[in-house]
Design a protein around this motif. Structure first.
Motif, mmCIF file in Angstrom:
data_model
loop_
_atom_site.group_PDB
_atom_site.id
_atom_site.type_symbol
_atom_site.label_atom_id
_atom_site.label_comp_id
_atom_site.label_asym_id
_atom_site.label_seq_id
_atom_site.Cartn_x
_atom_site.Cartn_y
_atom_site.Cartn_z
ATOM 1 N N SER A 12 0.831 -1.204 0.000
ATOM 2 C CA SER A 12 0.000 0.000 0.000
ATOM 3 C C SER A 12 0.865 1.252 0.000
ATOM 4 C CB SER A 12 -0.925 -0.012 1.221
ATOM 5 O OG SER A 12 -1.719 1.137 1.274
ATOM 6 N N LEU A 49 -4.787 2.582 -0.254
ATOM 7 C CA LEU A 49 -5.320 2.100 1.019
ATOM 8 C C LEU A 49 -6.444 1.084 0.850
ATOM 9 C CD1 LEU A 49 -5.159 5.423 3.034
ATOM 10 C CD2 LEU A 49 -3.792 3.361 3.432
ATOM 11 N N VAL A 52 -6.139 -2.190 2.612
ATOM 12 C CA VAL A 52 -6.633 -2.409 3.975
ATOM 13 C C VAL A 52 -7.799 -3.391 3.908
ATOM 14 C CG1 VAL A 52 -7.888 -1.317 5.882
ATOM 15 C CG2 VAL A 52 -5.849 -0.221 4.942
ATOM 16 N N SER A 81 -2.520 0.802 7.576
ATOM 17 C CA SER A 81 -2.549 2.238 7.297
ATOM 18 C C SER A 81 -1.328 2.948 7.864
ATOM 19 C CB SER A 81 -3.815 2.875 7.888
ATOM 20 O OG SER A 81 -4.961 2.313 7.302
ATOM 21 N N SER A 85 1.393 4.879 5.669
ATOM 22 C CA SER A 85 1.618 6.300 5.946
ATOM 23 C C SER A 85 3.105 6.599 6.128
ATOM 24 C CB SER A 85 0.842 6.729 7.194
ATOM 25 O OG SER A 85 -0.548 6.573 6.985
ATOM 26 N N PHE A 154 -2.850 9.414 7.086
ATOM 27 C CA PHE A 154 -3.312 8.484 8.115
ATOM 28 C C PHE A 154 -4.805 8.600 8.427
ATOM 29 C CE2 PHE A 154 -3.665 6.753 12.467
ATOM 30 C CZ PHE A 154 -3.306 5.441 12.166
ATOM 31 N N GLY A 157 -6.606 6.530 6.094
ATOM 32 C CA GLY A 157 -6.462 5.131 6.468
ATOM 33 C C GLY A 157 -7.376 4.726 7.613
ATOM 34 N N SER A 161 -10.166 1.946 7.273
ATOM 35 C CA SER A 161 -10.140 0.843 8.244
ATOM 36 C C SER A 161 -11.485 0.679 8.943
ATOM 37 C CB SER A 161 -9.046 1.078 9.290
ATOM 38 O OG SER A 161 -7.778 1.106 8.679
#
Length: 179
Positions: A12, A49, A52, A81, A85, A154, A157, A161
């Motif tokens: 990712s 992402l 994820v 994530s 990041s 982030f 992410g 998530s």
């Protein structure tokens, strides 16, 4: 689980970091600081992402027999994530070092010009110019720049998530195929 976090996070991160590097290396100071540049940037983040979702689904289907609870799924997503990041921050720093781009100066000038075009003048403009000079000074410090860059990706992410964990806790959503 750590192995999954590192492997999916790395892939990712290579996607988002690679895309960021290509954009910076090809466009440099000509990067768009407006809506189009932000749209392209965040769409690239979402593409990278999306792993994820893949990581959580694969963990659910292969390792857990098709069932996963929300919190373990969310934790796996956050781990992926986080790693992605870190790659994003490294890619940004590398691109800045390679190109010698003055991102803070270009960004500050664009903000000031946009406000001038909107009719801001006098004391308000002077305050904005002072704020932008302060921003440029702070941005030159890696201890300021790195967390700021990390904070660009982030939160995306975290949202991916959350959504992935919420969706994939339902074992009927994209169930594992039986062999």
């Amino acid at each position: 689980m750590l192995r999954k976090i590192l492997s999916y996070g790395t892939v990712s991160g290579l996607i988002v970091g690679g895309a960021l590097s290509v954009i910076v290396l090809t466009l440099g100071d000509q990067m768009g600081h407006g809506a189009i540049g932000m749209l392209v940037g965040y769409l690239t983040m979402l593409v990278g992402l999306s792993l994820v979702f893949v990581a959580i689904k694969r963990h659910r289907d292969v390792d857990l027999g098709g069932v996963i609870r929300f919190w373990p799924a969310f934790g796996l997503g956050l781990g992926v994530s986080f790693v992605a990041s870190l790659f994003y921050v490294i890619a940004w720093e590398s691109a800045l070092a390679i190109t010698g781009m003055d991102f803070a100066g270009t960004y500050a000038s664009a903000v000031i010009e946009r406000q001038k075009a909107a009719g801001v003048s006098g004391e308000a403009l002077a305050k904005l110019v002072a704020d932008m000079e302060s921003f440029k000074t702070h941005y030159a410090n890696p201890a300021y720049r790195w967390p700021m860059t990390f904070a660009e990706i982030f939160p995306v992410g975290v949202i991916v998530s959350l959504i992935s964990a919420a969706l994939l806790r339902n074992r009927r959503l994209l169930p594992a195929r039986r062999a």
